[in-house]
Design an enzyme around this catalytic site. Structure first.
Site, PDB file in Angstrom:
ATOM      1  N   ASN A  30      77.226  39.919  56.452  1.00  0.00           N
ATOM      2  CA  ASN A  30      78.317  39.129  57.031  1.00  0.00           C
ATOM      3  C   ASN A  30      79.419  40.100  57.427  1.00  0.00           C
ATOM      4  OD1 ASN A  30      80.308  39.414  54.804  1.00  0.00           O
ATOM      5  ND2 ASN A  30      78.742  38.287  53.679  1.00  0.00           N
ATOM      6  N   VAL A  39      69.246  38.131  51.746  1.00  0.00           N
ATOM      7  CA  VAL A  39      68.836  39.521  51.992  1.00  0.00           C
ATOM      8  C   VAL A  39      69.957  40.492  51.585  1.00  0.00           C
ATOM      9  CG1 VAL A  39      68.435  41.157  53.877  1.00  0.00           C
ATOM     10  CG2 VAL A  39      67.188  38.994  53.825  1.00  0.00           C
ATOM     11  N   ASP A  40      71.162  40.141  51.954  1.00  0.00           N
ATOM     12  CA  ASP A  40      72.322  40.992  51.686  1.00  0.00           C
ATOM     13  C   ASP A  40      72.462  41.262  50.182  1.00  0.00           C
ATOM     14  OD1 ASP A  40      74.634  42.375  52.301  1.00  0.00           O
ATOM     15  OD2 ASP A  40      75.836  40.593  52.780  1.00  0.00           O
ATOM     16  N   SER A 129      69.742  35.600  60.480  1.00  0.00           N
ATOM     17  CA  SER A 129      70.411  34.298  60.713  1.00  0.00           C
ATOM     18  C   SER A 129      69.600  33.069  60.331  1.00  0.00           C
ATOM     19  CB  SER A 129      70.874  34.136  62.177  1.00  0.00           C
ATOM     20  OG  SER A 129      72.050  34.870  62.428  1.00  0.00           O
ATOM     21  N   GLY A 131      68.536  32.077  57.408  1.00  0.00           N
ATOM     22  CA  GLY A 131      68.764  31.550  56.064  1.00  0.00           C
ATOM     23  C   GLY A 131      70.096  30.818  56.014  1.00  0.00           C
TER      24      GLY A 131
HETATM   25  N1  AR6 Z   1      63.121  39.916  52.006  1.00  0.00           N
HETATM   26  C1  AR6 Z   1      62.831  39.410  53.233  1.00  0.00           C
HETATM   27  N2  AR6 Z   1      63.352  38.263  53.681  1.00  0.00           N
HETATM   28  C2  AR6 Z   1      64.202  37.587  52.890  1.00  0.00           C
HETATM   29  C3  AR6 Z   1      64.563  38.047  51.602  1.00  0.00           C
HETATM   30  C4  AR6 Z   1      63.984  39.271  51.158  1.00  0.00           C
HETATM   31  N3  AR6 Z   1      64.253  39.817  49.963  1.00  0.00           N
HETATM   32  N4  AR6 Z   1      65.456  37.163  51.060  1.00  0.00           N
HETATM   33  C5  AR6 Z   1      65.632  36.186  51.976  1.00  0.00           C
HETATM   34  N5  AR6 Z   1      64.878  36.425  53.065  1.00  0.00           N
HETATM   35  P1  AR6 Z   1      69.804  35.213  54.778  1.00  0.00           P
HETATM   36  P2  AR6 Z   1      71.419  34.971  57.259  1.00  0.00           P
HETATM   37  C6  AR6 Z   1      64.803  35.666  54.348  1.00  0.00           C
HETATM   38  O1  AR6 Z   1      70.437  33.977  54.235  1.00  0.00           O
HETATM   39  O2  AR6 Z   1      70.836  33.643  57.578  1.00  0.00           O
HETATM   40  C7  AR6 Z   1      74.264  36.270  53.114  1.00  0.00           C
HETATM   41  O3  AR6 Z   1      75.002  35.657  52.087  1.00  0.00           O
HETATM   42  C8  AR6 Z   1      65.229  34.226  54.353  1.00  0.00           C
HETATM   43  O4  AR6 Z   1      64.119  33.376  54.066  1.00  0.00           O
HETATM   44  O5  AR6 Z   1      69.653  36.392  53.893  1.00  0.00           O
HETATM   45  O6  AR6 Z   1      71.550  35.981  58.360  1.00  0.00           O
HETATM   46  C9  AR6 Z   1      75.112  37.245  53.933  1.00  0.00           C
HETATM   47  O7  AR6 Z   1      76.090  37.890  53.138  1.00  0.00           O
HETATM   48  C10 AR6 Z   1      65.703  34.028  55.787  1.00  0.00           C
HETATM   49  O8  AR6 Z   1      64.611  33.719  56.651  1.00  0.00           O
HETATM   50  O9  AR6 Z   1      70.639  35.757  56.085  1.00  0.00           O
HETATM   51  C11 AR6 Z   1      75.727  36.363  54.962  1.00  0.00           C
HETATM   52  O10 AR6 Z   1      76.896  35.727  54.484  1.00  0.00           O
HETATM   53  C12 AR6 Z   1      66.195  35.395  56.212  1.00  0.00           C
HETATM   54  O11 AR6 Z   1      65.751  36.297  55.201  1.00  0.00           O
HETATM   55  C13 AR6 Z   1      74.652  35.329  55.232  1.00  0.00           C
HETATM   56  O12 AR6 Z   1      73.871  35.259  54.033  1.00  0.00           O
HETATM   57  C14 AR6 Z   1      67.694  35.529  56.370  1.00  0.00           C
HETATM   58  O13 AR6 Z   1      68.377  34.784  55.374  1.00  0.00           O
HETATM   59  C15 AR6 Z   1      73.736  35.740  56.372  1.00  0.00           C
HETATM   60  O14 AR6 Z   1      72.845  34.682  56.640  1.00  0.00           O
END
Ligand code: AR6
Length: 184
Positions: A30, A39-40, A129, A131
């Site tokens: 973010n 992921v973050d 994006s 998640g």
């Molecule tokens: N490895 C691979 N994919 C993953 C993993 C992992 N360990 N964990 C989740 N995913 P998101 P965003 C998938 O929410 O939507 C954070 O709080 C998950 O199923 O991580 O870009 C940041 O700080 C989904 O398809 O990222 C921001 O505030 C994808 O990764 C916000 O979330 C992305 O999910 C960013 O949201």
């Protein structure tokens, strides 16, 4: 590996982004660059404090108001298998004044451009994006594949772009909705 595109330069896998052995993994960050969930959170937990320290320095020296959506920056990988992390900020679905497609494409393009600038040859992406930021997986598949294909068509230095999905069902949705022109 589930499938590949662009003569093997793009591969699709199911797994944990933090465990990928590539030159750089991409973080779905973010704009604060100071961590979060998904992921973050996983990247900062597995990579340790070095990554956060470098993010703080980037904020201080270059982006005091936060990294704009669609842009990318690079830090070391701390304790991760990957030596570098590229942090990019995906669009929050429906909150970008109609620029969702353009901004999601920019995340992929700018992350790949940064990898090339640093002479890296392999990069792994999570599905940015899709998640917490609620971008529909079907639409994200189309946008990300188009951006990656456009970039790789113009570049001949990157050898491998790995798309890492957390679950098999997510990889399958990607397979059904991508826009890569040539398989294998
Ligand atoms: N490895 C691979 N994919 C993953 C993993 C992992 N360990 N964990 C989740 N995913 P998101 P965003 C998938 O929410 O939507 C954070 O709080 C998950 O199923 O991580 O870009 C940041 O700080 C989904 O398809 O990222 C921001 O505030 C994808 O990764 C916000 O979330 C992305 O999910 C960013 O949201």
């Amino acid at each position: 590996m589930i499938e590949s595109f662009l003569r093997g330069r793009v591969t699709v896998t199911v797994g944990d982004i933090t465990q990928q052995r590539v030159d750089a993994i991409v973080n779905a960050a973010n704009s604060t660059l100071l961590g979060g969930g998904g992921v973050d959170g996983a990247i900062h937990r597995a990579g340790g404090s070095q990554i956060l320290e470098e993010c703080r320095e980037i904020r201080r020296s270059r982006f005091p108001e936060g990294l704009p959506t669609g842009e990318a920056v690079i830090t070391s990988g701390g304790n991760l298998p990957a030596p570098y992390v590229i942090h990019t900020v995906g669009p929050i679905r429906g909150a970008e004044g109609g620029r969702d497609v353009e901004l999601l494409a920019a995340c992929y393009w700018n992350s790949l451009a940064l990898a090339v600038q640093h002479n890296l040859s392999s990069v792994a992406f999570p599905s940015i994006s899709t998640g917490a930021y609620r971008y529909p997986r079907e639409e994200a598949a189309a946008v990300s594949s188009k951006a990656i294909e456009d970039f790789l068509t113009a570049d001949n230095t990157l050898k491998q772009v790995r798309l890492v999905f957390y679950q098999m069902g997510d990889a399958r949705l990607f397979s059904e909705n991508h826009k890569f022109r040539n398989g294998a």
